[in-house]
Design a protein around this motif. Structure first.
Motif, mmCIF file in Angstrom:
data_model
loop_
_atom_site.group_PDB
_atom_site.id
_atom_site.type_symbol
_atom_site.label_atom_id
_atom_site.label_comp_id
_atom_site.label_asym_id
_atom_site.label_seq_id
_atom_site.Cartn_x
_atom_site.Cartn_y
_atom_site.Cartn_z
ATOM 1 N N ARG A 34 31.259 71.096 53.354
ATOM 2 C CA ARG A 34 31.908 69.919 52.818
ATOM 3 C C ARG A 34 31.802 68.774 53.804
ATOM 4 N N PRO A 58 38.596 66.972 48.348
ATOM 5 C CA PRO A 58 38.513 65.922 49.362
ATOM 6 C C PRO A 58 39.897 65.476 49.817
ATOM 7 N N PRO A 98 39.119 72.831 49.726
ATOM 8 C CA PRO A 98 37.890 72.522 49.005
ATOM 9 C C PRO A 98 37.915 71.131 48.374
ATOM 10 N N THR A 146 39.518 70.420 56.598
ATOM 11 C CA THR A 146 38.310 70.563 55.788
ATOM 12 C C THR A 146 37.976 72.032 55.577
#
Lengths: 753, 342
Positions: free
Chosen positions: B225, B335, B333, B329
């Motif tokens: 990510r 943002p 999962p 992060t």
């Protein structure tokens, strides 16, 4: 019983407010600002010559010499103005003046450097680029001295008075014993930084002399044109009538255009010497040093309260600075003298005279910073007492000004607090700090009172009703984006019954009757009242004309008459005003000046601020999530621009709480922020949903319009509400504003995984 | 501003040739050059407008997943480009966190890589600055240095590289493409593009006179990510106090520590160039997320950091932000919301 014409009605519902008269010009970029006047006259170049200022690069010392050789011989350069060729000017001052903006302020007149960024030369050339390039070739030789640029109680003096000739010290009750006997005590020091106005429109002037060099017209960006007229005339050893100041559009003032500056003076001097129009505009960088700023303050606040929240004692002692050659004293403690009915209230002030540019008024001078210490102090005492901050304020509300010992003409602080608490949903608040966390963010709420004393300044107006029924308003008033032009049109329309589309407001010219100008929230009531009085006279003249023996309303009593739809009517018979106006039109004057009502009553606008913040538990970044402001300011002339004033003040409160500061580099004595990348004010993303409301309020005495000032109350207390919300969010009390991440960081919890 | 000549180049070769003499400078968006030229902080005598050069204004993806970005692609377009948003969101977010919409409309990809520091004495003609005048001295070291570097500085210079975009490019291992005055081409890895100041803070990049940046390539996005967290005094239009561009590939495990497969991170706002320490990333690779591992990574990232007074706070701020970004992060999962709004 005498037959009198009823007063003009003041109860017309204004609804959601009215658009700015000049709005379309401003948003299309066609409103001419000071730097855009072409100032053409026969024999002149098409465009004015352009002057560029050269500023000192030391803060204190002697200017030994300037090497201007390269500049003088640069192509396109017409004049290099320095102390060697500047004309004689009157000395600076007088230091103590009823109108400090009408003082003489010479430039390039001696070899003393008094602050970093003081003009030492002006280069005039055909174009801005040429002037600027030539200006940058000038080198100066200085004999520098060590500047004093830091606030220091040890070297401070006790100033004779504060801004507005308010007393330096006040005292009611017995502070020492009341404080000693208090169940809860607070003794802390708050600090606020230097702040810069950073108006959108930089200071600028275009100057044009008549062919004989006897009369000058200055298109300039200034808040009080009549003072600038007197001051510039005095400096140049002219009569005021030889100086005409024109300033219709002003791109933000905020107190930073109450004084006039060297752009106006040097443009006038150069234009006279060159027999050509000359314009001088400051760059963004120059504005930060060559104009005024709000002084930094250090404020000791002591508060003593009984267990039930009754305030027994408040002491507020403030230190600020003014320039070495000036005498401005920030009246930091003004609101403390009148906001709460404590048993004992003492205030005092100390002043450092520093080698910095002049400090002077910036939006809500005194109160914007003084209410940080007072209203954060109240929050600290409320926390100590375990009492709700709103309840604490309600418990100490008073209808009598405790220090002035006279009644408030109108005071709806309690209503503002209660209404605000309801609108904000204050009761949902957790009073224990640091309890509400949403992920990374600590959430908290805070509040503060708002108060700003009311002022009326002498003002005159002239109105002319033409035979075609068009009304023209003339006054040397200014509109620095506040909406003055629009409310003046509205006042004239309401008072005369002439529709707004048949009214032209012409302001911004000292050829018109003198006006108070814009500042101290006094603009609308001073200029507006003068206009209202001129309208009253016009109404009476029209009514008398109509009711003369041969008039169209003969034998009808004045008391039955009213004005509406550009007509005079008694309900059954209606006469268009155009039938009552002589061929040359009808001209009347009106004026206002402070009267006994200012001595018999304390007058102030009040309000309450509520704020919710999110503080990152990781980084210390604070973001304001929502704000509620409720204000009571008498009658509201235009709901739309009034709301803009309120939210503008509240957003500025965000800036003052979180961002705004202009530190001085102690080595050079220079402000370190000289552009808008470094001088931070709230961006759009920092301005959250803002709920701003004005309560209906009957103000019985302030002025014929029954209004009070609205221009500054919106910032008063707003930074404190945010500081208090940060405490509620985090349990961290920062007393050194602005509250930036680096100050919160050492106190934040460990990062959670 | 000194008088200069303005010419428009129609080919890269022509631009490179014209930009070779001392005093010649290419101009694209001009968002930085003009600000610096007006107060004569830089004094070009020839300005070569490269905005009309052909074929430098596109973003394309090749079959192997490499993305090529033309040097003249405006920052606004790059941030909004579907390829970038889909495969390199850290780059979109980094760009959008910088400047203002108006500036991003003008500023170009190549120009952003060359933007000068915002160090206060650098912008002050009355102050000493080794970047502006080599050997003059540095007025930031003991002066207004709240925004200055804690890493990568030297006694000559502690000016921060202010770019957000470059921090994201650093974590994405971008390669910069250059055409030289001789007509040859070469590539420079982003890691090597910006120079540490050392004794020559006026020499900021590997570019030589006459070099024209034609574009850059991004290798296929690494797994994980992507986030860009910018810490700043206000919510918009402010330079970073600290920023972290990170790509964290982790197995989220609901009730236990996530397992980190790989972690890449670069920091901005704290150093004289985008700051990335491979050893710090290695300390987290194939490790469970633990405080010890995070501390090791932060220690390695910030090794040698030193404050200069006003900027001392950046050391704990960088450590906290880095720790939080990696941990958050790895665990989440979805943002992060950087605004504080919910």
């Amino acid at each position: 019983m005498t037959d009198t014409l009823p007063k003009a009605p003041l109860d017309t519902p204004f609804g959601p407010g009215i658009d700015r008269v000049e709005g379309p010009l401003k948003v299309t970029g066609t409103a001419p600002y000071a730097n855009e006047h072409t100032a053409r006259r026969i024999g002149s170049p098409t465009h004015p010559l352009v002057g560029f200022m050269v500023l000192s690069t030391i803060a204190k010392g002697r200017l030994v010499s300037l090497d201007t050789t390269a500049a003088r011989t640069s192509p396109g350069v017409r004049l290099v103005l320095t102390r060697d060729n500047a004309p004689p000017q009157n000395d600076w001052g007088p230091l103590v003046a009823r109108d400090r903006f009408a003082r003489s302020q010479p430039a390039l007149h001696d070899d003393r450097i008094r602050f970093f960024g003081q003009p030492v030369a002006l280069v005039v050339a055909d174009t801005l680029e040429t002037a600027r390039a030539a200006a940058q070739t000038i080198s100066a030789t200085y004999e520098p001295e060590t500047p004093a640029v830091t606030l220091d109680e040890k070297t401070a003096i006790i100033p004779p008075t504060l801004n507005g000739f308010k007393p330096t010290r006040t005292s009611i009750g017995d502070f020492r014993n009341s404080y000693a006997a208090s169940a809860a005590k607070l003794d802390v020091t708050y600090e606020t930084p230097h702040q810069s106005h950073a108006q959108m429109e930089p200071h600028a002037t275009t100057a044009l002399w008549d062919a004989n060099g006897e009369h000058v017209t200055l298109w300039t960006s200034n808040q009080i044109l009549n003072s600038a007229q007197k001051g510039i005339a005095s400096t140049l050893q002219l009569k005021p009538e030889q100086v005409r100041i024109v300033g219709l559009y002003v791109g933000g003032g905020f107190g930073g255009k109450l004084p006039w500056f060297d752009d106006a003076l040097l443009a006038a001097i150069a234009a006279r010497m060159l027999k050509c129009p000359v314009r001088v505009a400051m760059t963004r960088q120059q504005m930060f040093t060559a104009t005024t700023h709000r002084t930094a303050t250090r404020q000791r606040i002591r508060i003593g309260a009984a267990r039930d929240g009754h305030l027994r004692a408040i002491a507020h002692d403030a230190l600020s600075h003014c320039a070495s050659f000036d005498n401005f004293v920030e009246d930091t403690t003004t609101i403390t003298r009148g906001l709460y009915g404590a048993d004992a209230i003492t205030t005092s002030a100390l002043l450092n005279k520093l080698d910095l540019p002049r400090s002077d008024s910036m939006r809500a001078p005194g109160d914007a910073v003084g209410m940080i210490a007072l209203e954060c102090g109240l929050d600290e005492i409320a926390h100590t007492l375990g009492m709700d901050p709103v309840a604490l304020r309600l418990a100490n509300d008073t209808q009598t000004d405790p220090t002035a010992k006279r009644p408030f003409s109108s005071r709806k602080l309690a209503e503002c607090l209660r209404t605000g608490a309801t609108r904000f949903n204050w009761s949902a608040r957790n009073p224990t700090p640091g309890q509400h966390r949403e992920g990374e963010w600590l959430i908290g709420t805070g509040m503060a009172s708002a108060m700003r004393y009311n002022l009326v300044r002498p003002s005159q107006a002239e109105i002319i009703l033409s035979q075609t029924g068009h009304l023209t308003v003339r006054m040397a008033m200014t509109d620095p984006g506040t909406g003055t032009i629009t409310i003046l049109a509205r006042i004239a329309s309401e008072a005369t019954g002439i529709p707004p589309d048949r009214i032209t407001v012409t302001i911004g010219d000292t050829d018109f009757p003198p006006a108070a100008g814009s500042g101290g929230s006094f603009g609308a009531e001073s200029a507006g009242s003068a206009l209202y009085n001129a309208c009253e006279t016009l109404r009476l003249r029209l009514a008398r004309t109509a009711t003369t023996e041969n008039g169209p309303l003969a034998n009808i009593p004045l008391s039955t008459l009213s004005f509406s739809n550009a007509s005079l009517t008694n309900g059954t018979k209606t006469i268009p005003l155009t039938q009552l106006v002589p061929r040359d039109g009808l001209t009347t004057q009106g004026s206002i000046k402070p009267g006994n009502e200012a001595k018999d009553w304390s007058q102030a606008s009040f309000g309450a601020h509520f704020a919710e913040v999110a503080v990152s538990a990781v980084t210390g970044e604070t973001r304001v999530r929502r704000m509620t402001g409720v204000f009571a300011c008498g009658r509201i002339l235009n709901a739309r621009t009034a709301r803009s004033q309120a939210i503008g003040g509240m957003i500025w409160g965000i800036s003052a709480a979180l961002f705004e500061a202009n530190p001085v580099d102690p080595r050079s004595g220079q402000f370190t922020a000289r552009d808008l990348a470094n001088y931070h004010v709230a961006s759009h993303a920092d301005a959250p949903h803002i709920d701003a409301t004005f309560l209906p309020e009957d103000e019985p005495v302030s002025n014929p319009l029954h209004i009070k000032g609205i221009g500054e109350v919106g910032i008063c207390g707003a930074p404190a509400a945010i500081g208090n919300a940060i405490f509620n969010a985090t349990g961290i009390r920062i007393r050194n504003f602005p509250i930036t991440p680096d100050k919160l960081l050492p106190h934040l919890p460990e990062i959670s995984l | 501003m000194k008088t200069f000549t303005y010419t428009r180049a129609s080919t890269v070769a022509e631009a490179a040739k014209r930009a070779t003499p001392a005093g010649a400078m290419p101009i694209a968006g001009g968002t930085n050059l003009l600000d610096l030229a007006k107060p004569e902080l830089i004094n070009p005598d020839q300005i070569i407008d490269i905005t009309r050069l052909p074929d430098l204004n596109t973003v394309t993806r090749t079959s192997d997943g490499t993305v090529h970005i033309g040097a003249l692609v405006p920052n606004a377009d790059l941030a909004a480009h579907p390829l970038i948003r889909q495969h390199y969101p850290v780059l979109s977010r980094a760009i959008l966190s910088g400047a203002s919409p108006q500036i991003r409309n003008m500023a170009t990809t190549g120009g952003n890589l060359l933007q000068r520091t915002r160090c206060i004495p650098f912008y002050d003609p009355a102050a000493r600055c080794n970047k502006r005048t080599p050997g003059a001295g540095c007025d930031a070291l003991h002066g207004p240095n709240r925004m200055n570097a804690i890493l990568g500085g030297s006694p000559s210079c502690i000016a921060v590289n202010p770019s957000d975009m470059a921090v994201a490019l650093r974590v994405l291992d971008a390669t910069i493409h250059v055409t030289t005055a001789a007509g040859t081409t070469r590539t420079i890895p982003i890691a090597d593009f910006h120079l540490l100041p050392g004794n020559t803070p006026d020499h900021e990049t590997r570019l030589e006179r006459g070099d024209i940046i034609t574009g850059l390539t991004l290798p296929p996005p690494p797994p994980g990510r992507q986030v860009y967290r910018k810490v700043r005094d206000r919510a918009s239009y402010a330079f970073a106090l600290v920023s972290v561009a990170a790509i964290i590939d982790a197995d989220p495990t609901p009730d236990a520590s996530p397992h980190i497969r790989s972690a890449r991170f670069a920091l901005g706002g704290i150093a004289t160039k985008p700051w990335r320490i491979p050893a710090a990333e290695a300390a987290l690779a194939d490790q469970p997320l633990t405080r010890d591992a995070l501390n090791r990574a932060a220690d390695l990232t910030l090794a040698g950091a030193s404050g200069h007074g006003e900027n001392d706070f950046k050391i704990p701020l960088a450590r906290r932000t880095l720790t939080h970004v990696i941990a958050h992060t790895a665990r989440n999962p979805i943002p992060m919301d950087p605004s504080g709004a919910t």
